[in-house]
Design an enzyme around this catalytic site. Structure first.
Site, PDB file in Angstrom:
ATOM      1  N   HIS A   1     -27.085  21.375  -1.295  1.00 40.63           N
ATOM      2  CA  HIS A   1     -27.229  21.963  -2.620  1.00 40.63           C
ATOM      3  C   HIS A   1     -26.264  23.122  -2.827  1.00 40.63           C
ATOM      4  O   HIS A   1     -26.065  23.894  -1.903  1.00 40.63           O
ATOM      5  CB  HIS A   1     -28.675  22.450  -2.764  1.00 40.63           C
ATOM      6  CG  HIS A   1     -28.991  22.961  -4.130  1.00 40.63           C
ATOM      7  ND1 HIS A   1     -29.102  22.124  -5.227  1.00 40.63           N
ATOM      8  CD2 HIS A   1     -29.193  24.222  -4.571  1.00 40.63           C
ATOM      9  CE1 HIS A   1     -29.384  22.867  -6.291  1.00 40.63           C
ATOM     10  NE2 HIS A   1     -29.430  24.129  -5.923  1.00 40.63           N
TER      11      HIS A   1
ATOM     12  N   TYR B   1      -8.817  -3.354 -11.219  1.00 44.69           N
ATOM     13  CA  TYR B   1      -8.523  -2.072 -10.582  1.00 44.69           C
ATOM     14  C   TYR B   1      -7.236  -1.481 -11.148  1.00 44.69           C
ATOM     15  O   TYR B   1      -7.184  -0.320 -11.534  1.00 44.69           O
ATOM     16  CB  TYR B   1      -8.205  -2.270  -9.095  1.00 44.69           C
ATOM     17  CG  TYR B   1      -9.289  -2.503  -8.103  1.00 44.69           C
ATOM     18  CD1 TYR B   1      -9.633  -1.509  -7.191  1.00 44.69           C
ATOM     19  CD2 TYR B   1      -9.924  -3.733  -7.995  1.00 44.69           C
ATOM     20  CE1 TYR B   1     -10.571  -1.726  -6.195  1.00 44.69           C
ATOM     21  CE2 TYR B   1     -10.866  -3.957  -7.003  1.00 44.69           C
ATOM     22  CZ  TYR B   1     -11.185  -2.947  -6.107  1.00 44.69           C
ATOM     23  OH  TYR B   1     -12.102  -3.173  -5.131  1.00 44.69           O
TER      24      TYR B   1
ATOM     25  N   CYS C   1       0.829  -1.211   0.000  1.00 48.08           N
ATOM     26  CA  CYS C   1       0.000   0.000   0.000  1.00 48.08           C
ATOM     27  C   CYS C   1       0.861   1.258   0.000  1.00 48.08           C
ATOM     28  O   CYS C   1       0.659   2.157  -0.812  1.00 48.08           O
ATOM     29  CB  CYS C   1      -0.922  -0.013   1.217  1.00 48.08           C
ATOM     30  SG  CYS C   1      -1.780   1.540   1.442  1.00 48.08           S
TER      31      CYS C   1
ATOM     32  N   GLU D   1      -6.984   1.828 -13.387  1.00 47.48           N
ATOM     33  CA  GLU D   1      -6.468   3.039 -12.726  1.00 47.48           C
ATOM     34  C   GLU D   1      -5.246   3.583 -13.467  1.00 47.48           C
ATOM     35  O   GLU D   1      -5.149   4.790 -13.724  1.00 47.48           O
ATOM     36  CB  GLU D   1      -6.097   2.726 -11.272  1.00 47.48           C
ATOM     37  CG  GLU D   1      -7.323   2.467 -10.407  1.00 47.48           C
ATOM     38  CD  GLU D   1      -7.004   2.155  -8.947  1.00 47.48           C
ATOM     39  OE1 GLU D   1      -7.898   2.289  -8.113  1.00 47.48           O
ATOM     40  OE2 GLU D   1      -5.848   1.780  -8.639  1.00 47.48           O
TER      41      GLU D   1
ATOM     42  N   LYS E   1       0.250   5.361  -6.099  1.00 52.57           N
ATOM     43  CA  LYS E   1      -0.778   5.373  -7.155  1.00 52.57           C
ATOM     44  C   LYS E   1      -1.654   6.620  -7.037  1.00 52.57           C
ATOM     45  O   LYS E   1      -1.876   7.335  -8.000  1.00 52.57           O
ATOM     46  CB  LYS E   1      -1.613   4.098  -7.046  1.00 52.57           C
ATOM     47  CG  LYS E   1      -2.756   3.909  -8.021  1.00 52.57           C
ATOM     48  CD  LYS E   1      -4.071   4.524  -7.631  1.00 52.57           C
ATOM     49  CE  LYS E   1      -4.639   4.169  -6.303  1.00 52.57           C
ATOM     50  NZ  LYS E   1      -5.166   2.844  -6.167  1.00 52.57           N
TER      51      LYS E   1
HETATM   52  P1  NDP Z   1      -7.727  -8.025 -10.600  1.00 51.29           P
HETATM   53  O1  NDP Z   1      -7.817  -9.415 -10.159  1.00 51.29           O
HETATM   54  O2  NDP Z   1      -8.701  -7.018 -10.072  1.00 51.29           O
HETATM   55  O3  NDP Z   1      -7.773  -7.931 -12.177  1.00 51.29           O
HETATM   56  C1  NDP Z   1      -6.967  -8.720 -12.991  1.00 51.29           C
HETATM   57  C2  NDP Z   1      -7.347  -8.443 -14.416  1.00 51.29           C
HETATM   58  O4  NDP Z   1      -6.461  -9.116 -15.280  1.00 51.29           O
HETATM   59  C3  NDP Z   1      -8.747  -8.923 -14.736  1.00 51.29           C
HETATM   60  O5  NDP Z   1      -9.318  -7.994 -15.627  1.00 51.29           O
HETATM   61  C4  NDP Z   1      -8.488 -10.275 -15.424  1.00 51.29           C
HETATM   62  O6  NDP Z   1      -9.464 -10.623 -16.354  1.00 51.29           O
HETATM   63  C5  NDP Z   1      -7.189  -9.989 -16.133  1.00 51.29           C
HETATM   64  N1  NDP Z   1      -6.396 -11.184 -16.359  1.00 51.29           N
HETATM   65  C6  NDP Z   1      -6.072 -12.151 -15.486  1.00 51.29           C
HETATM   66  N2  NDP Z   1      -5.290 -13.081 -16.070  1.00 51.29           N
HETATM   67  C7  NDP Z   1      -5.112 -12.698 -17.341  1.00 51.29           C
HETATM   68  C8  NDP Z   1      -4.419 -13.229 -18.450  1.00 51.29           C
HETATM   69  N3  NDP Z   1      -3.743 -14.368 -18.359  1.00 51.29           N
HETATM   70  N4  NDP Z   1      -4.459 -12.557 -19.627  1.00 51.29           N
HETATM   71  C9  NDP Z   1      -5.156 -11.403 -19.715  1.00 51.29           C
HETATM   72  N5  NDP Z   1      -5.832 -10.852 -18.715  1.00 51.29           N
HETATM   73  C10 NDP Z   1      -5.816 -11.483 -17.527  1.00 51.29           C
HETATM   74  O7  NDP Z   1      -6.230  -7.630 -10.268  1.00 51.29           O
HETATM   75  P2  NDP Z   1      -5.468  -6.268 -10.192  1.00 51.29           P
HETATM   76  O8  NDP Z   1      -4.068  -6.662 -10.482  1.00 51.29           O
HETATM   77  O9  NDP Z   1      -6.082  -5.187 -11.011  1.00 51.29           O
HETATM   78  O10 NDP Z   1      -5.639  -5.865  -8.663  1.00 51.29           O
HETATM   79  C11 NDP Z   1      -5.398  -6.799  -7.622  1.00 51.29           C
HETATM   80  C12 NDP Z   1      -6.164  -6.471  -6.387  1.00 51.29           C
HETATM   81  O11 NDP Z   1      -5.578  -5.354  -5.746  1.00 51.29           O
HETATM   82  C13 NDP Z   1      -7.609  -6.061  -6.619  1.00 51.29           C
HETATM   83  O12 NDP Z   1      -8.471  -7.154  -6.712  1.00 51.29           O
HETATM   84  C14 NDP Z   1      -7.902  -5.217  -5.419  1.00 51.29           C
HETATM   85  O13 NDP Z   1      -8.336  -6.048  -4.383  1.00 51.29           O
HETATM   86  C15 NDP Z   1      -6.571  -4.598  -5.072  1.00 51.29           C
HETATM   87  N6  NDP Z   1      -6.512  -3.196  -5.507  1.00 51.29           N
HETATM   88  C16 NDP Z   1      -7.376  -2.276  -4.993  1.00 51.29           C
HETATM   89  C17 NDP Z   1      -7.345  -0.962  -5.393  1.00 51.29           C
HETATM   90  C18 NDP Z   1      -8.323   0.003  -4.834  1.00 51.29           C
HETATM   91  O14 NDP Z   1      -8.929  -0.287  -3.816  1.00 51.29           O
HETATM   92  N7  NDP Z   1      -8.543   1.159  -5.463  1.00 51.29           N
HETATM   93  C19 NDP Z   1      -6.372  -0.507  -6.371  1.00 51.29           C
HETATM   94  C20 NDP Z   1      -5.511  -1.533  -6.859  1.00 51.29           C
HETATM   95  C21 NDP Z   1      -5.590  -2.828  -6.444  1.00 51.29           C
HETATM   96  P3  NDP Z   1     -10.867 -11.327 -15.944  1.00 51.29           P
HETATM   97  O15 NDP Z   1     -11.731 -10.230 -15.404  1.00 51.29           O
HETATM   98  O16 NDP Z   1     -11.344 -11.870 -17.230  1.00 51.29           O
HETATM   99  O17 NDP Z   1     -10.519 -12.371 -14.937  1.00 51.29           O
END
Ligand code: NDP
Length: 451
Positions: free
Chosen positions: A434, A177, A42, A181, A50
């Site tokens: 408002h 996310y 974080c 982002e 971030k």
């Molecule tokens: P996520 O799990 O949210 O997203 C991963 C993304 O990558 C999905 O869109 C997934 O697709 C795609 N993906 C996975 N495997 C492949 C592949 N082999 N080829 C292509 N695409 C793929 O992970 P993030 O890395 O974005 O974030 C991790 C976690 O960190 C989040 O779940 C969240 O909990 C936390 N986080 C929170 C934030 C906040 O609160 N603002 C900010 C950043 C992170 P599909 O949907 O099809 O599975």
């Protein structure tokens, strides 16, 4: 049996540091080992840098808007090195804050990797062994890259803060996310940004209407979002990276970033040998009190892959201390967690999406989408969304979804009402503030849809 410590925490991120501090404040003898920088994902390579990058990336638009408001100013260039220098200094400051929290509370720290030798013994990288009545594993997670030709050429979110210079163009893979982002951030900083997401719409799992609007607005602002598209292979071509996509396109980018999910940091901790159960994704399996299959070993935060958010890891850490050191068994509450996605526009959300709620019970949907005053005056066409999902049976607000500048700030407050079990009528009898965007949350009279 006499132990060196009452508690040994492995991992100095938000969850581990909080648990160590609170246990020590309660009189426990505590040690903590961290192999990298204090503050964890974080503070060092996630939420904090971030968000600072989000702020940095929003100024270009603000200068344009200021012109519309009569200011005689011109946008200049963005200096990455200047920003990065200030960012590093801020992260150093925050890391020192984390170290001091531990020091001031009498937590002994070891700046090295640790693993478990047995149920009560931690072995440090230099071979030293320490015993503890309880061990808390809070080692977090790490970004993962898919296994495809050329993947080693790509960066992850860990590397983005350390770029020597900003690329002219970037391809971001993923629709979660982190991908969404950073697509907004880099686009705002003037990088020609393309995002490939393999599914039908980014931000899977969130309310369809809300994520649809986020995607639409991201495209409006210039992010090149390709849905239903993934990367097939990549290779170096001169200074650039050549990428072949599933839609047949071949393109050159300066950088490629994978934001394809994160994996729990459970490798090499000696857990399996002790009988700690690991799940399919490598997450440490824990019960409702964060206890593993080995009674003296607990785990919290992303390494348990429950709800991977900093404030949740902190809550899990505090509940662990309450349970183990204060004799008050406490389960961390994973219900109705408000959260924000710092896309541009921002999304704030709590509770069920329209789709999840409809699967569960008959609902009413109240939604309004409009051009907000500040941006509309500046000549922007962007829209915001305010949406409530209401139970037909008991009138409770089951979900609240906001897509708007400042949605993160708004959802924190709406989250209190939803957590308290507020009904639509409770929202209605609250007087509007408002003129604001969020006043729409208390002035929507007629359902947009029922079902
Ligand atoms: P996520 O799990 O949210 O997203 C991963 C993304 O990558 C999905 O869109 C997934 O697709 C795609 N993906 C996975 N495997 C492949 C592949 N082999 N080829 C292509 N695409 C793929 O992970 P993030 O890395 O974005 O974030 C991790 C976690 O960190 C989040 O779940 C969240 O909990 C936390 N986080 C929170 C934030 C906040 O609160 N603002 C900010 C950043 C992170 P599909 O949907 O099809 O599975």
């Amino acid at each position: 049996m006499n132990f060196d410590y009452d508690l040994f925490v492995i991992g100095g991120g938000s969850g581990g540091v909080r648990a160590a501090r609170v246990a020590a404040q309660g009189g426990a003898k505590v040690a903590l080992a961290e192999e990298d920088r204090y503050g964890g994902t974080c503070v060092i390579r996630g939420c904090v840098p971030k968000k600072l990058m989000v702020f940095a990336s929003e100024y270009a638009g603000m200068v344009e808007d200021a012109q519309s408001y009569g200011w005689d100013i011109q946008p200049g260039g963005f200096n990455w090195e200047t920003f990065r220098g200030k960012l590093y200094a801020e992260l150093d400051r925050l890391e020192a804050v984390y170290r001091n929290i531990l020091k001031n509370n009498g937590v002994e720290t070891f700046d090295q990797r640790a693993k478990l030798a047995d149920a009560h013994t931690v072995e440090l990288a230099d071979g030293t062994r320490k015993t503890a009545k309880h061990v808390l594993v809070a080692t977090g997670g790490r970004p993962v890259k898919p296994d495809l030709p050329g993947a080693e050429l790509a960066i992850t979110s860990n590397d983005i803060f350390h770029l020597k210079k900003l690329p002219e163009s970037i391809l971001i893979i993923g629709g979660g996310y982190i991908a969404s982002e950073f697509a907004g951030i880099l686009n705002g900083l003037g990088v020609n940004t393309t995002q490939y997401y393999r599914g039908a719409q980014i931000l899977r799992g969130f309310d369809d209407e809300a994520r649809g609007l986020v995607c639409e607005e991201m495209c409006q602002r210039g992010v090149n979002v390709h849905l239903g598209t993934n990367i097939l292979e990549m290779r170096k071509e001169g200074d650039k990276i050549w990428v072949k996509a599933t839609n047949g396109e071949e393109n050159l980018f300066d950088q490629v970033m994978f934001a394809t999910g994160r994996a729990p940091n459970s490798d090499g901790l000696g857990l399996e040998n002790l009988g700690v159960e690991l799940g399919r994704r490598g997450q440490i399996v824990v019960d409702d009190y964060s206890q593993t299959a080995v009674p003296s070993i607990y785990a919290i935060g992303d390494v348990t892959d429950r709800v991977n958010l900093t404030p949740v890891a902190i809550r899990e850490g505090m509940a662990f201390v309450e349970t183990v050191f204060n004799g008050n068994p406490t389960k961390p509450d994973h219900e109705l967690i408000p959260t924000a996605i710092f896309t541009q526009p921002e999304m704030g959300t709590v509770g069920l999406s329209e789709e999840e709620a409809r699967d569960q019970e008959p609902i009413e949907v109240y939604a309004t989408s409009f051009k907000p005053m500040q941006q509309s005056f500046a000549g922007r066409s962007e829209r915001v969304l305010m949406k409530l999902i209401v139970s037909q049976e008991n009138r409770k607000v089951l979900g609240c979804h906001i897509v708007a500048p400042g949605a993160g700030e708004m959802i924190q407050l709406a989250g209190i009402a939803v957590k308290m079990g507020a009904t639509k009528e409770d929202f209605d009898r609250t007087v509007a503030v408002h003129p604001t965007m969020s006043e729409e949350l208390v002035t929507m009279k007629t359902p947009t849809r029922t079902g």
